[in-house]
Write a protein that holds these residues in place. Structure first.
Motif, mmCIF file in Angstrom:
data_model
loop_
_atom_site.group_PDB
_atom_site.id
_atom_site.type_symbol
_atom_site.label_atom_id
_atom_site.label_comp_id
_atom_site.label_asym_id
_atom_site.label_seq_id
_atom_site.Cartn_x
_atom_site.Cartn_y
_atom_site.Cartn_z
ATOM 1 N N LEU A 63 35.813 44.224 39.470
ATOM 2 C CA LEU A 63 37.158 44.185 40.040
ATOM 3 C C LEU A 63 37.115 43.997 41.555
ATOM 4 C CD1 LEU A 63 38.813 47.068 37.984
ATOM 5 C CD2 LEU A 63 39.111 44.607 37.643
ATOM 6 N N ILE A 75 44.642 42.925 39.358
ATOM 7 C CA ILE A 75 43.355 43.135 38.707
ATOM 8 C C ILE A 75 43.373 44.506 38.055
ATOM 9 C CG2 ILE A 75 42.080 41.591 40.227
ATOM 10 C CD1 ILE A 75 41.158 44.022 41.813
ATOM 11 N N THR A 77 42.191 47.101 34.281
ATOM 12 C CA THR A 77 41.412 47.415 33.090
ATOM 13 C C THR A 77 42.344 47.732 31.942
ATOM 14 O OG1 THR A 77 41.279 49.706 33.875
ATOM 15 C CG2 THR A 77 39.373 48.289 34.283
ATOM 16 N N LEU A 105 45.219 46.710 42.466
ATOM 17 C CA LEU A 105 44.591 47.321 41.299
ATOM 18 C C LEU A 105 45.642 47.947 40.389
ATOM 19 C CD1 LEU A 105 41.859 47.986 39.964
ATOM 20 C CD2 LEU A 105 41.840 50.127 41.274
#
Length: 340
Positions: A63, A75, A77, A105
């Motif tokens: 990342l 970006i 998960t 993030l």
């Protein structure tokens, strides 16, 4: 408008038809794909995290690299299994990745799914406390993580430090302001979706959930999302919630698409069991020519309820083909559904 991202499991294998044959291939191609996806207007690059498997596992170096090479794309998960994590060390990793990316993030965490080995988190040095289940351990670690992300000092400073300390208790560094508001929880049940809302996390709902009432997958997922939104409102949070759903969607544009995914057209939900005793429902895949795809996706209630759609991609087929897959949806399907 709907945000559209991709979700990669990051597989690799030494197979003659694969473009990603090694871990290095997958990592470097993931970076290239995120850069290319940003160029064609994709909103997010998300990666699954699996341990003890030939798949992506440690997300923060990846990342951070993507964050350094892109400008706008989110970006994230989907998801990090908190049973394996040291929450405080993770605060430092996440803070660094968020600062490198300029605050892009969007971190998806969860209690995790069935893994490749029995109680894999024990090999990482973690185990439930007495009377605690592994699921409770994952949720408790998530709460520790959220608490320390706030940036409030909690550690007593050494009176004889190597470097001068600021006054008061110390926090973890680097601290990234605002990251606490960009944490998502991957929920497989209605109850955990409500819990996520109560604790101020956005919701990630995947292509499977526990079968709680026997209805079609997209209807159960839509109900889960509505319960989450109600709980968020009831909790009185001052910011807007976000919800993502994942789907396998392929527009058949040419013979290569038809060869890879033509057989998935008309697929149906499937029932199965996870962890041997929990009945789950798995959502169908979509594969058709754009006009037909639009008609089918219009009926998906959960996609309508979500503000973000994550397209699962066949990462082993390489960067160029996956750019084609994403571009086909962005150009030929999304406008017809009002997503663009």
């Amino acid at each position: 408008m709907k945000k559209i991202g991709f979700l990669s499991f990051g597989h690799w294998a030494n197979h003659p038809s694969y473009q990603a044959r090694t871990a290095s291939d997958t990592l470097l191609q993931s970076i290239d794909l995120a850069v290319a996806a940003e160029e064609i207007g994709v909103d997010g690059a998300y990666f699954r995290v699996h341990h003890f498997a030939a798949q992506l596992a440690s997300p923060f170096p990846l990342l951070s690299a993507i964050g350094a090479k892109t400008k706008q794309i989110e970006i994230g998960t989907g998801v990090i299994d908190m049973r394996y994590e040291n929450p405080l060390y993770m605060v430092e990793d996440a803070g660094a990745a968020d600062l490198i990316s300029g605050g892009r993030l969007q971190l998806g965490i969860s209690r995790g799914s069935p893994e490749q080995v029995i109680d894999g988190w024990r090999y990482f040095g973690y185990g439930p406390a007495e009377g605690e289940t592994d699921a409770e351990m994952g949720r408790n670690k998530a709460m520790q993580f959220l608490d320390k992300l706030d940036g409030v000092g909690f550690a007593t400073p050494n009176p004889y430090p190597m470097f001068p300390n600021p006054p008061g208790l110390l926090r973890l560094e680097p601290h990234s302001a605002g990251l606490r508001e960009r944490i998502w929880w991957g929920a497989a049940s209605n109850a955990t979706a409500i819990w996520a809302a109560e604790n101020g996390m956005h919701l990630q709902s995947s292509t499977l959930k526990f079968d709680e009432n026997g209805k079609p997958f997209h209807e159960q997922q839509a109900e889960q999302i509505r319960l989450y939104k109600e709980a968020w409102k009831k909790a009185g949070h001052k910011r807007e919630s976000r919800v993502s759903v994942s789907r396998s969607i392929f527009a058949i544009m040419n013979d290569q698409d038809r060869f890879y995914f033509g057989q998935q057209g008309g697929s149906k939900d499937q029932l199965g069991y996870i962890e041997s005793d929990k009945r789950a429902i798995f959502g169908r895949s979509y594969a058709a020519e754009p006009d037909q795809l639009i008609k089918e996706l219009e009926k998906d209630e959960a996609i309508k309820e979500a503000d973000t759609l994550l397209l699962t991609i066949p990462n082993t087929l390489g960067v160029d083909y996956n750019v084609h897959v994403l571009s086909s949806i962005i150009k030929h399907v999304a406008p017809g559904l009002g997503w663009r």
